[in-house]
Design a protein around this motif. Structure first.
Motif, PDB file in Angstrom:
ATOM      1  N   GLU A  91       0.726  -1.277  -0.110  1.00  0.00           N
ATOM      2  CA  GLU A  91      -0.009   0.090   0.009  1.00  0.00           C
ATOM      3  C   GLU A  91       0.792   1.095  -0.087  1.00  0.00           C
ATOM      4  O   GLU A  91       1.844   1.279   0.755  1.00  0.00           O
ATOM      5  N   LYS A  92       0.474   2.122  -1.056  1.00  0.00           N
ATOM      6  CA  LYS A  92       1.477   3.414  -0.946  1.00  0.00           C
ATOM      7  C   LYS A  92       1.444   4.221   0.323  1.00  0.00           C
ATOM      8  O   LYS A  92       2.538   4.876   0.727  1.00  0.00           O
ATOM      9  N   LYS A  93       0.430   4.190   1.062  1.00  0.00           N
ATOM     10  CA  LYS A  93       0.461   5.077   2.412  1.00  0.00           C
ATOM     11  C   LYS A  93       1.233   4.248   3.373  1.00  0.00           C
ATOM     12  O   LYS A  93       1.796   5.231   4.000  1.00  0.00           O
ATOM     13  N   THR A  94       1.625   3.142   3.290  1.00  0.00           N
ATOM     14  CA  THR A  94       2.640   2.545   4.157  1.00  0.00           C
ATOM     15  C   THR A  94       3.996   2.874   3.938  1.00  0.00           C
ATOM     16  O   THR A  94       4.952   3.198   4.627  1.00  0.00           O
ATOM     17  N   LEU A  95       4.192   2.638   2.267  1.00  0.00           N
ATOM     18  CA  LEU A  95       5.332   3.101   1.847  1.00  0.00           C
ATOM     19  C   LEU A  95       5.867   4.709   2.048  1.00  0.00           C
ATOM     20  O   LEU A  95       7.098   4.827   2.280  1.00  0.00           O
ATOM     21  N   GLU A  96       4.815   5.169   2.062  1.00  0.00           N
ATOM     22  CA  GLU A  96       5.239   6.746   2.218  1.00  0.00           C
ATOM     23  C   GLU A  96       5.294   6.991   3.555  1.00  0.00           C
ATOM     24  O   GLU A  96       6.091   8.113   3.905  1.00  0.00           O
ATOM     25  N   LYS A  97       4.699   6.490   4.579  1.00  0.00           N
ATOM     26  CA  LYS A  97       4.786   6.639   6.029  1.00  0.00           C
ATOM     27  C   LYS A  97       6.589   6.303   6.366  1.00  0.00           C
ATOM     28  O   LYS A  97       7.028   6.814   7.209  1.00  0.00           O
ATOM     29  N   ALA A  98       6.991   5.274   5.528  1.00  0.00           N
ATOM     30  CA  ALA A  98       8.235   4.848   5.743  1.00  0.00           C
ATOM     31  C   ALA A  98       9.224   5.778   5.073  1.00  0.00           C
ATOM     32  O   ALA A  98      10.601   5.694   5.408  1.00  0.00           O
ATOM     33  N   GLY A  99       8.697   6.542   4.249  1.00  0.00           N
ATOM     34  CA  GLY A  99       9.842   7.667   3.427  1.00  0.00           C
ATOM     35  C   GLY A  99      10.065   7.248   2.282  1.00  0.00           C
ATOM     36  O   GLY A  99      11.454   7.716   1.945  1.00  0.00           O
ATOM     37  N   ILE A 100       9.424   6.482   1.451  1.00  0.00           N
ATOM     38  CA  ILE A 100      10.003   6.170   0.278  1.00  0.00           C
ATOM     39  C   ILE A 100      10.186   7.453  -0.920  1.00  0.00           C
ATOM     40  O   ILE A 100      11.147   7.237  -1.728  1.00  0.00           O
ATOM     41  N   GLU A 101       9.548   8.351  -0.472  1.00  0.00           N
ATOM     42  CA  GLU A 101       9.530   9.658  -1.317  1.00  0.00           C
ATOM     43  C   GLU A 101      10.848  10.206  -1.037  1.00  0.00           C
ATOM     44  O   GLU A 101      11.430  10.944  -2.294  1.00  0.00           O
ATOM     45  N   THR A 102      11.636   9.857  -0.413  1.00  0.00           N
ATOM     46  CA  THR A 102      12.990  10.191  -0.252  1.00  0.00           C
ATOM     47  C   THR A 102      14.149   9.121   0.031  1.00  0.00           C
ATOM     48  O   THR A 102      15.260   9.393   0.186  1.00  0.00           O
ATOM     49  N   ALA A 103      13.783   7.910  -0.305  1.00  0.00           N
ATOM     50  CA  ALA A 103      14.374   6.978   0.072  1.00  0.00           C
ATOM     51  C   ALA A 103      15.624   6.737  -1.397  1.00  0.00           C
ATOM     52  O   ALA A 103      15.373   6.972  -2.225  1.00  0.00           O
ATOM     53  N   ASP A 104      16.625   6.308  -0.662  1.00  0.00           N
ATOM     54  CA  ASP A 104      17.763   5.793  -1.588  1.00  0.00           C
ATOM     55  C   ASP A 104      17.722   4.575  -2.181  1.00  0.00           C
ATOM     56  O   ASP A 104      17.865   4.268  -3.480  1.00  0.00           O
ATOM     57  N   ILE A 105      17.237   3.532  -1.267  1.00  0.00           N
ATOM     58  CA  ILE A 105      17.159   2.186  -1.789  1.00  0.00           C
ATOM     59  C   ILE A 105      15.992   1.580  -0.858  1.00  0.00           C
ATOM     60  O   ILE A 105      15.773   1.823  -0.013  1.00  0.00           O
ATOM     61  N   ILE A 106      15.336   0.648  -1.862  1.00  0.00           N
ATOM     62  CA  ILE A 106      14.493  -0.308  -1.167  1.00  0.00           C
ATOM     63  C   ILE A 106      14.468  -1.671  -1.699  1.00  0.00           C
ATOM     64  O   ILE A 106      15.173  -1.840  -2.583  1.00  0.00           O
ATOM     65  N   VAL A 107      14.316  -2.755  -0.703  1.00  0.00           N
ATOM     66  CA  VAL A 107      14.467  -4.039  -0.885  1.00  0.00           C
ATOM     67  C   VAL A 107      13.371  -4.662  -0.568  1.00  0.00           C
ATOM     68  O   VAL A 107      12.811  -4.445   0.572  1.00  0.00           O
ATOM     69  N   ALA A 108      12.665  -5.372  -1.620  1.00  0.00           N
ATOM     70  CA  ALA A 108      11.662  -6.103  -1.529  1.00  0.00           C
ATOM     71  C   ALA A 108      12.245  -7.554  -1.540  1.00  0.00           C
ATOM     72  O   ALA A 108      12.322  -8.209  -2.425  1.00  0.00           O
ATOM     73  N   ALA A 109      12.268  -8.153  -0.313  1.00  0.00           N
ATOM     74  CA  ALA A 109      12.523  -9.471  -0.126  1.00  0.00           C
ATOM     75  C   ALA A 109      11.556 -10.408   0.818  1.00  0.00           C
ATOM     76  O   ALA A 109      12.288 -11.258   1.365  1.00  0.00           O
TER      77      ALA A 109
END
Length: 255
Positions: A87-105
């Motif tokens: 869900e976008k709201k969860t990712l945005e709460k985690a700071g995805i808008e400024t994140a350098d790296i994300i790991v979908a593992a």
């Protein structure tokens, strides 16, 4: 208890993270904002390795509240987000808008792919996804995933080469997925002649690949679907049957 092979995997990844940070040419190196999806046993071990490292601002997303509470009590340095990472709201709460790296593992390919597709919309510079099915590697990369990790095939040395910039790949389980990736032939008259943008994304599915004339294309908006094409669709599990009918049957119904 984490098995020996998992510990070795984490050690190799952390070593690679440090090597790449040191080698990066920059006068002022700010900490990398790193989002990890999944808080399983390997994820906890990885957090243990990174908890005091000033090079990374680590955020962990997991939907298991009990597991997250246990981790929060042990690691004050880590930012914990309880929620569904698809869900976008969860990712945005985690700071995805400024994140350098994300790991979908996670252990669910469909979840990892959906997260990876979403992360691209936020211009995350590095996206790493795990797949449990090695045959999906080529497709993941075609869909814009920076690096694909398949623990079932890759040795630690292979993973070390893949994670060149600055990240991690932990083998964590985030639970059962609500999505599946399926192939559907285009047969319905209502679909033939329409552009992908006229059909996808839908609230229940998204077309990710189009196989046409022995070629495979990323599902761009201007691609016109024709009878005989084969499409790869990421679809909510409970809507698989309806989605198949939508693309293959001529009777009208809503989806």
């Amino acid at each position: 208890m984490v098995d020996e092979s998992s510990i070795k995997l984490v050690e190799e990844i952390v070593t690679n993270l440090d090597d790449n940070y040191v080698s990066e040419e920059s006068d002022e190196k700010k900490p990398y904002d790193l989002i990890i999806i999944g808080g399983g046993r390997v994820g906890a071990h990885l957090i243990e390795k990174l908890k005091t490292c000033p090079r990374y601002n680590v955020t962990l997303i997991d939907d298991n509240a009990e597991n997250m509470k246990s981790l929060e009590e042990r690691y004050e340095e880590i930012n914990f987000i309880i929620g569904n990472a698809t869900e976008k709201k969860t990712l945005e709460k985690a700071g995805i808008e400024t994140a350098d790296i994300i790991v979908a593992a996670t252990s669910v390919d469909e979840i990892n792919l959906l997260i990876s597709i979403t992360a691209q919309k936020y211009n995350v510079s590095k996206i790493i996804a795990r797949t449990t099915d090695p045959s999906h590697i080529k497709m993941f990369k075609k869909l814009g995933v920076s690096e694909v990790v398949s623990p079932e095939l890759a040795a630690c040395s292979d993973i070390e080469k893949m994670i060149i910039p600055q990240n991690i790949s932990e083998i964590a389980v985030m639970g059962k997925g609500d999505f599946e990736l399926i192939d559907i032939p285009v047969k319905a008259n209502r679909i033939a002649g329409k552009c992908i943008c006229d059909i996808s994304p839908n609230k229940n599915f998204i077309i990710v690949l189009c196989h046409k004339n022995n070629e495979t294309y990323i599902a761009q908006n201007n691609i016109v679907l024709e009878k005989g094409d084969l499409i790869s669709v990421l679809v909510r599990t409970k809507y698989i049957k309806k989605t198949r009918k939508y693309f293959t049957k001529n009777n009208l119904f809503s989806i």
